[in-house]
Design a protein around this motif. Structure first.
Motif, PDB file in Angstrom:
ATOM      1  N   ALA A 118       0.846  -1.192   0.000  1.00  0.00           N
ATOM      2  CA  ALA A 118       0.000   0.000   0.000  1.00  0.00           C
ATOM      3  C   ALA A 118       0.882   1.242   0.000  1.00  0.00           C
ATOM      4  O   ALA A 118       2.049   1.200   0.384  1.00  0.00           O
ATOM      5  CB  ALA A 118      -0.922  -0.007   1.214  1.00  0.00           C
ATOM      6  N   ASP A 119       0.284   2.353  -0.417  1.00  0.00           N
ATOM      7  CA  ASP A 119       0.999   3.623  -0.448  1.00  0.00           C
ATOM      8  C   ASP A 119       1.002   4.239   0.950  1.00  0.00           C
ATOM      9  O   ASP A 119      -0.059   4.578   1.477  1.00  0.00           O
ATOM     10  CB  ASP A 119       0.306   4.566  -1.437  1.00  0.00           C
ATOM     11  CG  ASP A 119       1.014   5.909  -1.573  1.00  0.00           C
ATOM     12  OD1 ASP A 119       2.031   6.133  -0.882  1.00  0.00           O
ATOM     13  OD2 ASP A 119       0.542   6.738  -2.382  1.00  0.00           O
ATOM     14  N   PRO A 120       2.149   4.381   1.585  1.00  0.00           N
ATOM     15  CA  PRO A 120       2.176   4.962   2.938  1.00  0.00           C
ATOM     16  C   PRO A 120       1.756   6.430   2.957  1.00  0.00           C
ATOM     17  O   PRO A 120       1.382   6.950   4.015  1.00  0.00           O
ATOM     18  CB  PRO A 120       3.632   4.796   3.368  1.00  0.00           C
ATOM     19  CG  PRO A 120       4.410   4.660   2.109  1.00  0.00           C
ATOM     20  CD  PRO A 120       3.500   3.991   1.125  1.00  0.00           C
ATOM     21  N   PHE A 121       1.811   7.093   1.800  1.00  0.00           N
ATOM     22  CA  PHE A 121       1.472   8.510   1.727  1.00  0.00           C
ATOM     23  C   PHE A 121       0.134   8.740   1.027  1.00  0.00           C
ATOM     24  O   PHE A 121      -0.128   9.836   0.519  1.00  0.00           O
ATOM     25  CB  PHE A 121       2.595   9.280   1.037  1.00  0.00           C
ATOM     26  CG  PHE A 121       3.902   9.195   1.766  1.00  0.00           C
ATOM     27  CD1 PHE A 121       4.158  10.003   2.863  1.00  0.00           C
ATOM     28  CD2 PHE A 121       4.873   8.278   1.392  1.00  0.00           C
ATOM     29  CE1 PHE A 121       5.356   9.918   3.559  1.00  0.00           C
ATOM     30  CE2 PHE A 121       6.072   8.184   2.068  1.00  0.00           C
ATOM     31  CZ  PHE A 121       6.310   9.003   3.167  1.00  0.00           C
ATOM     32  N   ASP A 122      -0.704   7.721   1.011  1.00  0.00           N
ATOM     33  CA  ASP A 122      -2.046   7.860   0.463  1.00  0.00           C
ATOM     34  C   ASP A 122      -2.796   8.992   1.168  1.00  0.00           C
ATOM     35  O   ASP A 122      -2.736   9.123   2.400  1.00  0.00           O
ATOM     36  CB  ASP A 122      -2.798   6.537   0.646  1.00  0.00           C
ATOM     37  CG  ASP A 122      -4.263   6.645   0.320  1.00  0.00           C
ATOM     38  OD1 ASP A 122      -4.605   6.715  -0.871  1.00  0.00           O
ATOM     39  OD2 ASP A 122      -5.066   6.690   1.285  1.00  0.00           O
ATOM     40  N   GLU A 123      -3.489   9.811   0.404  1.00  0.00           N
ATOM     41  CA  GLU A 123      -4.142  11.004   0.949  1.00  0.00           C
ATOM     42  C   GLU A 123      -5.143  10.658   2.040  1.00  0.00           C
ATOM     43  O   GLU A 123      -5.198  11.308   3.094  1.00  0.00           O
ATOM     44  CB  GLU A 123      -4.842  11.772  -0.182  1.00  0.00           C
ATOM     45  CG  GLU A 123      -5.491  13.066   0.252  1.00  0.00           C
ATOM     46  CD  GLU A 123      -6.111  13.829  -0.905  1.00  0.00           C
ATOM     47  OE1 GLU A 123      -7.029  14.630  -0.658  1.00  0.00           O
ATOM     48  OE2 GLU A 123      -5.681  13.621  -2.054  1.00  0.00           O
ATOM     49  N   ASN A 124      -5.969   9.624   1.804  1.00  0.00           N
ATOM     50  CA  ASN A 124      -6.958   9.235   2.809  1.00  0.00           C
ATOM     51  C   ASN A 124      -6.297   8.688   4.073  1.00  0.00           C
ATOM     52  O   ASN A 124      -6.802   8.889   5.182  1.00  0.00           O
ATOM     53  CB  ASN A 124      -7.909   8.180   2.224  1.00  0.00           C
ATOM     54  CG  ASN A 124      -8.883   8.770   1.213  1.00  0.00           C
ATOM     55  OD1 ASN A 124      -9.316   9.913   1.354  1.00  0.00           O
ATOM     56  ND2 ASN A 124      -9.222   8.000   0.203  1.00  0.00           N
ATOM     57  N   THR A 125      -5.169   8.011   3.887  1.00  0.00           N
ATOM     58  CA  THR A 125      -4.441   7.487   5.042  1.00  0.00           C
ATOM     59  C   THR A 125      -3.924   8.621   5.917  1.00  0.00           C
ATOM     60  O   THR A 125      -4.081   8.595   7.144  1.00  0.00           O
ATOM     61  CB  THR A 125      -3.260   6.621   4.573  1.00  0.00           C
ATOM     62  OG1 THR A 125      -3.755   5.495   3.840  1.00  0.00           O
ATOM     63  CG2 THR A 125      -2.443   6.116   5.753  1.00  0.00           C
ATOM     64  N   LEU A 126      -3.315   9.612   5.306  1.00  0.00           N
ATOM     65  CA  LEU A 126      -2.764  10.736   6.070  1.00  0.00           C
ATOM     66  C   LEU A 126      -3.873  11.565   6.722  1.00  0.00           C
ATOM     67  O   LEU A 126      -3.709  12.060   7.847  1.00  0.00           O
ATOM     68  CB  LEU A 126      -1.908  11.611   5.163  1.00  0.00           C
ATOM     69  CG  LEU A 126      -0.675  10.926   4.543  1.00  0.00           C
ATOM     70  CD1 LEU A 126       0.102  11.917   3.681  1.00  0.00           C
ATOM     71  CD2 LEU A 126       0.227  10.331   5.619  1.00  0.00           C
ATOM     72  N   GLU A 127      -5.000  11.694   6.032  1.00  0.00           N
ATOM     73  CA  GLU A 127      -6.128  12.431   6.596  1.00  0.00           C
ATOM     74  C   GLU A 127      -6.679  11.721   7.827  1.00  0.00           C
ATOM     75  O   GLU A 127      -6.925  12.343   8.870  1.00  0.00           O
ATOM     76  CB  GLU A 127      -7.227  12.582   5.546  1.00  0.00           C
ATOM     77  CG  GLU A 127      -8.447  13.357   6.032  1.00  0.00           C
ATOM     78  CD  GLU A 127      -9.516  13.493   4.965  1.00  0.00           C
ATOM     79  OE1 GLU A 127     -10.682  13.737   5.333  1.00  0.00           O
ATOM     80  OE2 GLU A 127      -9.197  13.354   3.770  1.00  0.00           O
TER      81      GLU A 127
END
Length: 320
Positions: A118-127
């Motif tokens: 998975a992308d560690p810097f995914d926008e939804n993840t950071l939000e």
């Protein structure tokens, strides 16, 4: 409660368990409203709430699986976390946004029966990480200290403890298996050879290594071709279906587009490519086009490739 107790390797309920389970239930509504979890099952949302609650419990107790992971990771790599640069206001014994973002990454990588990158810097993840941080911060001073720490829940400790061995070198005067001697003679000293199809490899083994057909490597898995044969002091290693990832002027099967799109799987899929061969390719810069399948995937992979391999390959990392 049963799942919570299993995370601590115990069966007896303690005085703090009810508080943390109540907190986890409060956290679920926030997780449920996140764009990151719109297509997730209720069980997956509960699992995320449990891990984030374990993180809070560990931070309050300054113990448990989270602190154990950070200690081992720092000893191995010199940093606090994979992927994320710890900011100046980072406090190891308190909650931090980058910690939460990393934990969400581990959750995003989990599927029913396997792991996916998975992308560690995914926008939804950071939000969601920012929202969870605010929520945890409100309860941090209220949270009770648990005297029985959580177990390894971030990553198995043995995967971080395990040492990465050096790529086996063929040095002058070293005693090599006969098959390796013959291989190097036929390859002009090159440790890798590439075969577009099984029949090409079969012909090489019979004509140059003097093997009998009955002694050849099993064709199962090699029928698609793209085979790499790696000669090293241990013997000959045969890896089917991966030659297309090796950028080598001697390799006619190399496919840069396929390497860009699929090559990362040598680091993330168990049994896809033998780890000794992966290490050799990394050391000799034979994977110049391989990257993870998201923005900045090349930098993220090559700044963290050893951790990613440990995390995803499990027992196949430095396995026998």
């Amino acid at each position: 409660m049963q799942s919570w107790l299993e995370s601590h390797h115990r069966t007896k309920v303690t005085s703090t368990d009810a508080w943390y389970l109540d907190f986890a239930n409060k956290l679920i509504s926030m997780i449920d409203s996140s764009g990151l979890y719109t297509d997730k099952t209720w069980a997956e949302k509960q699992f995320a709430a449990k891990l984030l609650t374990l993180y809070l419990e560990d931070c309050v107790a300054e113990d448990g699986g989270w602190h154990h992971f950070c200690k081992l990771y720092s000893k191995r790599y010199g940093d606090r976390l994979p992927f994320f640069v710890t900011p100046e206001d980072y406090i190891p014994d308190e909650i931090n946004k980058v910690d939460i973002a990393f934990i969400l990454w581990t959750i995003n990588c989990r599927k029913t029966s396997h792991l996916v990158i998975a992308d560690p810097f995914d926008e939804n993840t950071l939000e969601l990480a920012a929202q969870v941080y605010t929520f945890l911060d409100e309860y941090f001073e209220q949270a009770p200290i648990c005297d029985i720490p959580s177990n390894d829940w971030v990553m198995l400790s043995e995967q971080l403890i395990k040492d990465k061995t050096m790529v086996p070198e063929i040095e002058s005067g070293i005693k090599l298996p006969n098959s390796v001697e013959l291989f190097l003679k036929a390859s002009d000293g090159q440790q890798l050879m590439y075969f577009p199809c099984y029949e090409d490899m079969e012909s090489f083994f019979i004509n140059h290594l003097h093997w009998k057909a009955a002694d050849l490597p099993d064709k199962l898995g090699a029928e698609e071709g793209n085979i790499v044969v790696y000669a090293n002091p241990k013997g000959l290693l045969v890896a089917p279906s991966v030659a297309c990832f090796f950028c080598d002027k001697r390799n006619e099967t190399y496919d840069s587009t396929y390497a860009v799109n699929e090559g990362y799987k040598v680091f993330t899929e168990q049994g896809y490519c033998p780890f000794d061969l992966v290490k050799y390719a990394v050391e000799h810069k034979l994977f110049p086009d391989i990257r993870l399948p998201f923005k900045n995937g090349k930098d993220i992979l090559w700044n963290n490739w050893d951790f990613i391999a440990r995390y995803f390959l499990g027992e196949f990392y430095e396995g026998d």
